[in-house]
Design a protein around this motif. Sequence first.
Motif, mmCIF file in Angstrom:
data_model
loop_
_atom_site.group_PDB
_atom_site.id
_atom_site.type_symbol
_atom_site.label_atom_id
_atom_site.label_comp_id
_atom_site.label_asym_id
_atom_site.label_seq_id
_atom_site.Cartn_x
_atom_site.Cartn_y
_atom_site.Cartn_z
ATOM 1 N N THR A 22 17.468 -68.030 7.679
ATOM 2 C CA THR A 22 19.071 -68.635 7.311
ATOM 3 C C THR A 22 19.485 -68.011 6.122
ATOM 4 O O THR A 22 18.973 -67.765 5.130
ATOM 5 N N VAL A 23 20.779 -67.625 6.383
ATOM 6 C CA VAL A 23 21.626 -66.821 5.488
ATOM 7 C C VAL A 23 21.823 -67.717 4.222
ATOM 8 O O VAL A 23 22.529 -68.782 4.308
ATOM 9 N N ALA A 24 21.347 -67.273 2.996
ATOM 10 C CA ALA A 24 21.809 -67.944 1.874
ATOM 11 C C ALA A 24 22.975 -67.517 1.291
ATOM 12 O O ALA A 24 23.812 -68.166 0.485
ATOM 13 N N ASP A 25 23.245 -66.314 1.207
ATOM 14 C CA ASP A 25 24.316 -65.532 0.313
ATOM 15 C C ASP A 25 24.373 -64.263 0.969
ATOM 16 O O ASP A 25 23.705 -63.661 1.525
ATOM 17 N N VAL A 26 25.850 -63.702 0.753
ATOM 18 C CA VAL A 26 26.182 -62.596 1.291
ATOM 19 C C VAL A 26 27.098 -61.761 0.357
ATOM 20 O O VAL A 26 27.939 -62.339 -0.450
ATOM 21 N N GLN A 27 26.818 -60.396 0.275
ATOM 22 C CA GLN A 27 27.553 -59.715 -0.873
ATOM 23 C C GLN A 27 28.021 -58.362 -0.050
ATOM 24 O O GLN A 27 27.471 -57.567 0.663
ATOM 25 N N HIS A 76 28.019 -52.071 14.404
ATOM 26 C CA HIS A 76 28.191 -50.672 14.791
ATOM 27 C C HIS A 76 27.614 -49.845 13.517
ATOM 28 O O HIS A 76 28.137 -49.943 12.328
ATOM 29 N N LEU A 77 26.615 -48.792 13.612
ATOM 30 C CA LEU A 77 26.209 -48.262 12.766
ATOM 31 C C LEU A 77 26.940 -47.011 12.557
ATOM 32 O O LEU A 77 26.777 -46.009 11.608
ATOM 33 N N GLY A 78 27.956 -46.617 13.347
ATOM 34 C CA GLY A 78 28.686 -45.478 13.210
ATOM 35 C C GLY A 78 27.801 -44.259 13.137
ATOM 36 O O GLY A 78 26.931 -44.049 13.876
ATOM 37 N N MET A 79 27.988 -43.401 12.132
ATOM 38 C CA MET A 79 27.454 -41.928 11.926
ATOM 39 C C MET A 79 26.103 -42.080 11.209
ATOM 40 O O MET A 79 25.333 -41.489 11.464
ATOM 41 N N SER A 80 26.384 -42.949 10.239
ATOM 42 C CA SER A 80 25.152 -42.808 9.283
ATOM 43 C C SER A 80 24.718 -44.294 8.703
ATOM 44 O O SER A 80 24.104 -44.535 7.660
ATOM 45 N N GLY A 81 25.252 -45.444 9.517
ATOM 46 C CA GLY A 81 24.876 -46.694 9.162
ATOM 47 C C GLY A 81 23.376 -47.194 9.161
ATOM 48 O O GLY A 81 22.828 -46.624 10.274
ATOM 49 N N GLN A 82 22.870 -47.690 8.276
ATOM 50 C CA GLN A 82 21.229 -48.119 8.389
ATOM 51 C C GLN A 82 21.339 -49.755 8.105
ATOM 52 O O GLN A 82 21.882 -50.347 7.279
ATOM 53 N N LEU A 83 20.771 -50.395 8.811
ATOM 54 C CA LEU A 83 20.096 -51.929 8.581
ATOM 55 C C LEU A 83 18.950 -51.790 8.072
ATOM 56 O O LEU A 83 17.797 -51.641 8.837
ATOM 57 N N LEU A 84 18.632 -52.126 6.863
ATOM 58 C CA LEU A 84 17.488 -52.282 6.438
ATOM 59 C C LEU A 84 16.882 -53.463 5.936
ATOM 60 O O LEU A 84 17.749 -54.099 5.315
ATOM 61 N N VAL A 85 15.531 -53.877 6.047
ATOM 62 C CA VAL A 85 14.974 -55.065 5.724
ATOM 63 C C VAL A 85 14.179 -54.840 4.434
ATOM 64 O O VAL A 85 13.040 -54.038 4.505
ATOM 65 N N GLN A 86 14.529 -55.174 3.275
ATOM 66 C CA GLN A 86 13.767 -54.562 1.992
ATOM 67 C C GLN A 86 13.616 -55.727 1.133
ATOM 68 O O GLN A 86 14.376 -56.831 1.095
ATOM 69 N N GLU A 87 12.520 -55.469 0.392
ATOM 70 C CA GLU A 87 12.176 -56.538 -0.671
ATOM 71 C C GLU A 87 13.346 -56.566 -1.786
ATOM 72 O O GLU A 87 13.875 -55.520 -2.241
ATOM 73 N N PRO A 88 13.658 -57.868 -2.243
ATOM 74 C CA PRO A 88 14.720 -57.888 -3.426
ATOM 75 C C PRO A 88 14.455 -56.906 -4.445
ATOM 76 O O PRO A 88 15.473 -56.502 -5.328
ATOM 77 N N GLU A 89 13.510 -56.583 -4.777
ATOM 78 C CA GLU A 89 12.997 -55.721 -5.916
ATOM 79 C C GLU A 89 13.324 -54.260 -5.863
ATOM 80 O O GLU A 89 13.475 -53.568 -6.638
ATOM 81 N N MET A 90 13.395 -53.940 -4.629
ATOM 82 C CA MET A 90 13.754 -52.528 -4.236
ATOM 83 C C MET A 90 15.249 -52.086 -4.837
ATOM 84 O O MET A 90 16.076 -52.871 -4.406
ATOM 85 N N LEU A 100 22.788 -59.123 2.936
ATOM 86 C CA LEU A 100 22.418 -60.724 3.154
ATOM 87 C C LEU A 100 20.874 -61.115 2.724
ATOM 88 O O LEU A 100 20.183 -60.580 2.810
ATOM 89 N N ARG A 101 21.381 -62.195 1.807
ATOM 90 C CA ARG A 101 20.103 -62.807 1.410
ATOM 91 C C ARG A 101 19.831 -64.019 1.980
ATOM 92 O O ARG A 101 20.654 -64.820 2.409
ATOM 93 N N PHE A 102 18.257 -64.542 2.312
ATOM 94 C CA PHE A 102 17.978 -65.604 3.055
ATOM 95 C C PHE A 102 17.488 -66.811 2.459
ATOM 96 O O PHE A 102 16.618 -66.607 0.924
ATOM 97 N N ALA A 103 17.446 -67.715 2.680
ATOM 98 C CA ALA A 103 17.334 -69.011 2.099
ATOM 99 C C ALA A 103 15.699 -69.037 1.810
ATOM 100 O O ALA A 103 15.325 -69.831 0.893
ATOM 101 N N ASP A 104 14.769 -68.311 2.429
ATOM 102 C CA ASP A 104 13.405 -68.190 2.385
ATOM 103 C C ASP A 104 13.068 -67.484 1.083
ATOM 104 O O ASP A 104 11.852 -67.181 0.736
ATOM 105 N N GLY A 105 14.177 -66.636 0.488
ATOM 106 C CA GLY A 105 13.870 -65.818 -0.780
ATOM 107 C C GLY A 105 12.812 -64.696 -0.484
ATOM 108 O O GLY A 105 12.578 -64.009 -1.326
ATOM 109 N N GLY A 106 12.773 -64.483 0.815
ATOM 110 C CA GLY A 106 12.078 -63.148 1.131
ATOM 111 C C GLY A 106 12.948 -61.867 1.112
ATOM 112 O O GLY A 106 13.933 -61.631 0.221
ATOM 113 N N THR A 107 12.697 -61.115 2.021
ATOM 114 C CA THR A 107 13.387 -59.786 1.929
ATOM 115 C C THR A 107 14.661 -60.099 2.336
ATOM 116 O O THR A 107 15.138 -60.845 2.731
#
Length: 285
Positions: A22-27, A76-90, A100-107
């Motif tokens: 579940t999406v908690a916040d979006v930037q 759409h990723l276009g030429m160079s788009g990436q969707l990455l699942v990363q730790e908040p600390e990265m 997109l931050r999630f309600a579970d506080g994880g990646t």
Amino acid sequence: MPELPEVEVVRRGLARWAAGRTVADVQVLHPRAVRRQAGGADEFTALLRGRTLGTPQRRGKYLWVPLGDGLSMVGHLGMSGQLLVQEPEMADSVHLRARLRFADGGTELRFVDQRTFGGLAVEEAEADDPEATPVSLAHIARDPLDPRFDDPAFATALRAKRTTVKRALLDQTLISGVGNIYADEALWRSRLHYDRPTATLTRPAALELLGHARDVMTAALAVGGTSFDSMYVNVNGESGYFSRDLDAYGREGRPCRRCGTPMRRDPWMNRSSYSCPKCQRPPRA
DNA sequence: CCTTTGCCCTGAATGC
DNA sequence: TGCATTCAGGGCAAAG
């Protein structure tokens, strides 16, 4: 560059690491990343917050995530788009465009895009049905890995076109998912020159070309897609391995893997076409 | 209606 | 060395 196999790898990554959360916040860090959103970044954020991500879907190079209530997040990723699942600390990439931050506080889910040809938007689908395609993708043809792709209809439509064969392969309203790389690969496998008029193809030749396009994208998908540099990676930042199996794209001056003749690169539509001058004879002028 | 062209973008590579 | 130019290319609007 992400074409069908690369987008499918990303879709699978989202299915594993983001679906059900579940999406908690979006930037939104760059307005161009949500330029398809009529109401801009504020609307994008408001429509996403609180939503639970469904099973990601794909058509050609587009993917979307159902959000319920007939809404989907289309990407759409276009030429160079990436969707990455990363730790908040990265640390953030300088090309981070949305988060997109999630309600579970994880990646987090991060959209990174150097050349900003890609984008995200929350849009209406035709019905609240997982099969339902977002309205904005109605003009995009099914892709060759779609079980409902109509091979005979494709052959008929291809031969009815008044254009050349590579242009037709890149026409997303005729067949979706094929970009410059897999177009050149399919043409090489079919021994067809990129400037061959589609109207001169026999029906069996059209079906053979389709089969090769399907085969080469299936093979690329099996090894994680094609990565040249960091332009394409999966949601975990890992490269695919198909670049070493390419027979045409990027092989200028290197021997044709069928006949040994040096491969050539021709300027074509403000980009490049790679072909074997012996196996893929140009049509008569 | 169908096909073709130009524009949007940034960073790496190349040219002078 | 440094500045300017070229190239990569998917999708869409506009032109032909």
